[in-house]
Scaffold this active site. Structure first.
Site, PDB file in Angstrom:
ATOM      1  N   LYS A  37       0.934  -1.205  -0.322  1.00 43.12           N
ATOM      2  CA  LYS A  37       0.204  -0.052   0.015  1.00 43.12           C
ATOM      3  C   LYS A  37       0.833   1.438   0.101  1.00 43.12           C
ATOM      4  O   LYS A  37       0.463   2.309  -0.912  1.00 43.12           O
ATOM      5  CB  LYS A  37      -1.032  -0.249   1.330  1.00 43.12           C
ATOM      6  CG  LYS A  37      -1.710   1.142   1.580  1.00 43.12           C
ATOM      7  CD  LYS A  37      -3.120   1.333   0.991  1.00 43.12           C
ATOM      8  CE  LYS A  37      -4.011   2.251   1.507  1.00 43.12           C
ATOM      9  NZ  LYS A  37      -3.773   3.755   0.902  1.00 43.12           N
ATOM     10  N   ARG A  86     -14.933   2.674  22.877  1.00 43.52           N
ATOM     11  CA  ARG A  86     -13.520   3.652  22.893  1.00 43.52           C
ATOM     12  C   ARG A  86     -12.424   2.931  23.508  1.00 43.52           C
ATOM     13  O   ARG A  86     -11.392   2.911  23.105  1.00 43.52           O
ATOM     14  CB  ARG A  86     -14.082   4.923  23.552  1.00 43.52           C
ATOM     15  CG  ARG A  86     -12.989   6.010  23.552  1.00 43.52           C
ATOM     16  CD  ARG A  86     -13.497   7.026  24.609  1.00 43.52           C
ATOM     17  NE  ARG A  86     -14.602   7.474  24.219  1.00 43.52           N
ATOM     18  CZ  ARG A  86     -14.411   9.040  23.642  1.00 43.52           C
ATOM     19  NH1 ARG A  86     -13.245   9.506  23.201  1.00 43.52           N
ATOM     20  NH2 ARG A  86     -15.531   9.483  23.073  1.00 43.52           N
ATOM     21  N   PRO A 119      -8.482   7.165  19.722  1.00 47.81           N
ATOM     22  CA  PRO A 119      -8.864   8.675  20.267  1.00 47.81           C
ATOM     23  C   PRO A 119      -7.566   9.300  20.428  1.00 47.81           C
ATOM     24  O   PRO A 119      -6.838   8.760  21.293  1.00 47.81           O
ATOM     25  CB  PRO A 119      -9.678   8.200  21.353  1.00 47.81           C
ATOM     26  CG  PRO A 119      -9.427   6.546  21.709  1.00 47.81           C
ATOM     27  CD  PRO A 119      -8.595   6.104  20.422  1.00 47.81           C
ATOM     28  N   ASP A 146     -11.414  20.437  15.260  1.00 44.82           N
ATOM     29  CA  ASP A 146     -12.489  20.830  15.494  1.00 44.82           C
ATOM     30  C   ASP A 146     -12.611  22.441  15.522  1.00 44.82           C
ATOM     31  O   ASP A 146     -13.623  23.060  15.074  1.00 44.82           O
ATOM     32  CB  ASP A 146     -12.899  19.954  17.050  1.00 44.82           C
ATOM     33  CG  ASP A 146     -12.669  18.752  16.969  1.00 44.82           C
ATOM     34  OD1 ASP A 146     -13.675  18.427  16.313  1.00 44.82           O
ATOM     35  OD2 ASP A 146     -11.860  18.314  17.787  1.00 44.82           O
ATOM     36  N   ARG A 149     -13.242  23.604  12.303  1.00 45.71           N
ATOM     37  CA  ARG A 149     -14.562  23.396  11.705  1.00 45.71           C
ATOM     38  C   ARG A 149     -15.340  24.544  12.260  1.00 45.71           C
ATOM     39  O   ARG A 149     -16.043  25.055  11.577  1.00 45.71           O
ATOM     40  CB  ARG A 149     -15.038  22.010  12.273  1.00 45.71           C
ATOM     41  CG  ARG A 149     -14.633  20.672  11.221  1.00 45.71           C
ATOM     42  CD  ARG A 149     -15.201  19.666  11.932  1.00 45.71           C
ATOM     43  NE  ARG A 149     -14.640  18.279  11.043  1.00 45.71           N
ATOM     44  CZ  ARG A 149     -14.199  17.289  11.182  1.00 45.71           C
ATOM     45  NH1 ARG A 149     -14.150  16.925  12.674  1.00 45.71           N
ATOM     46  NH2 ARG A 149     -14.185  16.100  10.609  1.00 45.71           N
ATOM     47  N   HIS A 173     -10.778  15.510  21.764  1.00 46.73           N
ATOM     48  CA  HIS A 173     -11.223  15.394  20.394  1.00 46.73           C
ATOM     49  C   HIS A 173     -12.365  14.341  20.412  1.00 46.73           C
ATOM     50  O   HIS A 173     -11.909  13.291  20.240  1.00 46.73           O
ATOM     51  CB  HIS A 173      -9.938  15.257  19.425  1.00 46.73           C
ATOM     52  CG  HIS A 173     -10.387  14.872  18.105  1.00 46.73           C
ATOM     53  ND1 HIS A 173     -11.074  15.843  17.131  1.00 46.73           N
ATOM     54  CD2 HIS A 173     -10.312  13.687  17.379  1.00 46.73           C
ATOM     55  CE1 HIS A 173     -11.381  15.284  16.257  1.00 46.73           C
ATOM     56  NE2 HIS A 173     -10.692  13.728  16.291  1.00 46.73           N
TER      57      HIS A 173
HETATM   58  N1  LIG Z   1      -7.022  13.193  15.089  1.00 45.84           N
HETATM   59  C1  LIG Z   1      -8.010  13.229  14.059  1.00 45.84           C
HETATM   60  O1  LIG Z   1      -8.427  14.584  14.046  1.00 45.84           O
HETATM   61  C2  LIG Z   1      -8.352  12.366  13.337  1.00 45.84           C
HETATM   62  C3  LIG Z   1      -9.321  12.397  12.183  1.00 45.84           C
HETATM   63  C4  LIG Z   1      -9.614  11.345  11.298  1.00 45.84           C
HETATM   64  C5  LIG Z   1      -9.360  10.056  11.501  1.00 45.84           C
HETATM   65  N2  LIG Z   1      -8.215   9.809  12.584  1.00 45.84           N
HETATM   66  C6  LIG Z   1      -7.729   8.712  12.895  1.00 45.84           C
HETATM   67  O2  LIG Z   1      -6.639   8.396  12.277  1.00 45.84           O
HETATM   68  C7  LIG Z   1      -6.460   7.158  12.069  1.00 45.84           C
HETATM   69  C8  LIG Z   1      -6.206   6.890  10.658  1.00 45.84           C
HETATM   70  O3  LIG Z   1      -7.554   6.841  10.024  1.00 45.84           O
HETATM   71  P1  LIG Z   1      -7.552   6.380   8.354  1.00 45.84           P
HETATM   72  O4  LIG Z   1      -8.905   6.634   8.006  1.00 45.84           O
HETATM   73  O5  LIG Z   1      -6.435   6.793   7.640  1.00 45.84           O
HETATM   74  O6  LIG Z   1      -7.485   4.774   8.704  1.00 45.84           O
HETATM   75  P2  LIG Z   1      -7.274   3.544   7.817  1.00 45.84           P
HETATM   76  O7  LIG Z   1      -7.416   2.063   8.082  1.00 45.84           O
HETATM   77  O8  LIG Z   1      -7.331   3.935   6.360  1.00 45.84           O
HETATM   78  O9  LIG Z   1      -5.470   3.692   7.662  1.00 45.84           O
HETATM   79  C9  LIG Z   1      -4.551   3.114   8.856  1.00 45.84           C
HETATM   80  C10 LIG Z   1      -3.424   2.465   8.293  1.00 45.84           C
HETATM   81  O10 LIG Z   1      -2.491   2.329   9.347  1.00 45.84           O
HETATM   82  C11 LIG Z   1      -1.817   1.283   8.676  1.00 45.84           C
HETATM   83  N3  LIG Z   1      -1.145   0.623  10.247  1.00 45.84           N
HETATM   84  C12 LIG Z   1      -1.725  -0.067  11.073  1.00 45.84           C
HETATM   85  N4  LIG Z   1      -0.918  -0.552  12.132  1.00 45.84           N
HETATM   86  C13 LIG Z   1       0.565  -0.095  11.629  1.00 45.84           C
HETATM   87  C14 LIG Z   1       1.525  -0.121  11.962  1.00 45.84           C
HETATM   88  N5  LIG Z   1       1.973  -0.861  13.008  1.00 45.84           N
HETATM   89  N6  LIG Z   1       2.637   0.399  11.323  1.00 45.84           N
HETATM   90  C15 LIG Z   1       2.374   1.099   9.963  1.00 45.84           C
HETATM   91  N7  LIG Z   1       1.212   1.099   9.530  1.00 45.84           N
HETATM   92  C16 LIG Z   1       0.234   0.765  10.237  1.00 45.84           C
HETATM   93  C17 LIG Z   1      -2.850   0.389   8.041  1.00 45.84           C
HETATM   94  O11 LIG Z   1      -2.061  -0.575   7.206  1.00 45.84           O
HETATM   95  C18 LIG Z   1      -3.687   1.315   7.367  1.00 45.84           C
HETATM   96  O12 LIG Z   1      -2.983   1.488   6.165  1.00 45.84           O
HETATM   97  C19 LIG Z   1      -7.455   6.416  12.855  1.00 45.84           C
HETATM   98  O13 LIG Z   1      -7.006   5.974  14.275  1.00 45.84           O
HETATM   99  C20 LIG Z   1      -8.620   7.526  12.697  1.00 45.84           C
HETATM  100  O14 LIG Z   1      -9.588   7.268  13.629  1.00 45.84           O
HETATM  101  C21 LIG Z   1      -7.654  10.963  13.412  1.00 45.84           C
END
Ligand SMILES: NC(=O)c1ccc[n+]([C@@H]2O[C@H](COP(=O)([O-])OP(=O)(O)OC[C@H]3O[C@@H](n4cnc5c(N)ncnc54)[C@H](O)[C@@H]3O)[C@@H](O)[C@H]2O)c1
Length: 314
Positions: A37, A86, A119, A146, A149, A173
């Site tokens: 990927k 959570r 989280p 946030d 937004r 958040h």
């Molecule tokens: N803080 C924020 O404002 C905010 C906003 C949106 C999403 N998020 C969070 O961001 C994170 C990612 O979201 P997403 O939509 O990209 O998810 P996603 O599932 O599309 O991507 C996560 C990626 O992490 C990879 N991964 C998992 N374990 C790994 C490791 N040990 N080493 C390297 N890569 C690894 C997976 O293979 C995957 O490609 C989630 O926890 C989501 O909740 C945070």
């Protein structure tokens, strides 16, 4: 300048593309559990480099490739799935961080770690614990999204440039985020003195801020574009030593609360990471909501029963 992005799913890949479009960095390394990927994203973005804002080198690697990165952005981890609590997600991601964060630090003990994984306040807390780095250099994107937004919706309501809206969301958040109504102003005019001010409309506006992610995720997998841009803003504030006031997640020290949780406050962000947290004046109800947010996060942290050294004074 080099940055590393760990996790190249929706958020990580969109963040890389955002940094590429904005010409923010010279070098981006992508690290993902599935190397295929990461490789695919590298190929796709490399094909865009000739038309990007500046020449940018993009490649993939493992955690050791974080060496030399000014900022390592961690987006790895599972998003909260329907039916999962959570606490379940927090525990899964804390376990992931227990292995991952020491690998990043072994490769790059001098850089900044910016946590985006949710989280995010709990993930930031565990990242800090697992890294043993100073809290100035390990923090979370927190409520900056946030706040972004909130300012967007206020600017639409008052029909003014969002850059002229002064407004912050602090705390978790998540559901217990706190809008600092007492500090909202536009062009120096306090909220309640603005023409168009209406208490009910303001309450609705905060509700749509709070439910924004849920609304997006009801129709698509990820809030990738708004998230990526808010994170890019934090990264750029670090790289250009902008000393920008951003609501990022950090330990509660010096805010009157206990330092066993991470929460967002307006903080000055520059080359050294969090340079200082601003002592934001709060109304009594805002202070009470923040304390409730901290209590709830502390409970979740207590329930994530994994064996990591506690945060000690740094
Ligand atoms: N803080 C924020 O404002 C905010 C906003 C949106 C999403 N998020 C969070 O961001 C994170 C990612 O979201 P997403 O939509 O990209 O998810 P996603 O599932 O599309 O991507 C996560 C990626 O992490 C990879 N991964 C998992 N374990 C790994 C490791 N040990 N080493 C390297 N890569 C690894 C997976 O293979 C995957 O490609 C989630 O926890 C989501 O909740 C945070």
């Amino acid at each position: 300048v080099k940055v590393a992005i760990i996790g190249t799913g929706h958020i990580g890949a969109t963040l890389a593309y955002t940094l590429l479009l904005r010409g923010s960095v010279a070098e981006i390394v992508l690290v993902n559990r599935s190397k295929e990927k990461a490789f695919g994203e590298v190929l796709d973005m490399t094909h865009a480099v000739a038309s990007a804002a500046r020449p940018t080198k993009i490649y993939f690697g493992d955690a050791a490739a974080c060496r030399g990165a000014a900022v390592t952005i961690v987006t790895a981890g599972a998003a909260i799935r329907p039916g999962q609590s959570r606490i379940d997600v927090a525990r899964d991601n804390a376990l992931l961080f227990k292995a991952l964060i020491p690998e990043i630090v072994a490769a790059n003990a001098d850089g900044i770690i910016l946590v985006v994984t949710n989280p995010v306040d709990i993930a930031t807390y565990f990242a800090l614990r697992c890294s043993r780095l100073p809290s100035a250099r390990v923090f979370g994107s927190g409520t900056e999204l946030d706040s972004q937004r909130f300012r967007s919706f206020l600017s639409l309501h008052f029909d003014v440039n969002p850059g002229d809206v002064h407004a912050h969301v602090i705390g978790e958040h998540g559901d217990s985020m706190v809008p600092v109504w007492s500090g909202v102003s536009i062009g120096g005019v306090p909220l309640e003195r603005l023409s168009g001010y209406d208490a009910d409309a303001m309450a609705d506006l905060f509700e749509i801020t709070k439910s924004a992610a849920t609304m997006v995720r009801a129709t698509k997998d990820s809030t990738q574009f708004a998230t990526a841009l808010s994170v890019a803003k934090i990264v750029e504030a670090i790289l250009t030593d902008r000393k920008q006031v951003l609501t990022v997640s950090t330990v509660m020290r010096n805010t009157g609360g206990d330092d066993s949780v991470c929460l967002s406050f307006p903080a000055v962000v520059g080359r050294n990471g969090i340079e200082r947290v601003l002592p934001v004046p709060l109304a009594d109800d805002e202070r009470a909501q923040l304390a409730e947010s901290a209590r709830m996060l502390s409970q979740v942290i207590g329930s994530v029963d994994i064996d990591i050294e506690p945060v000690t004074s740094r």
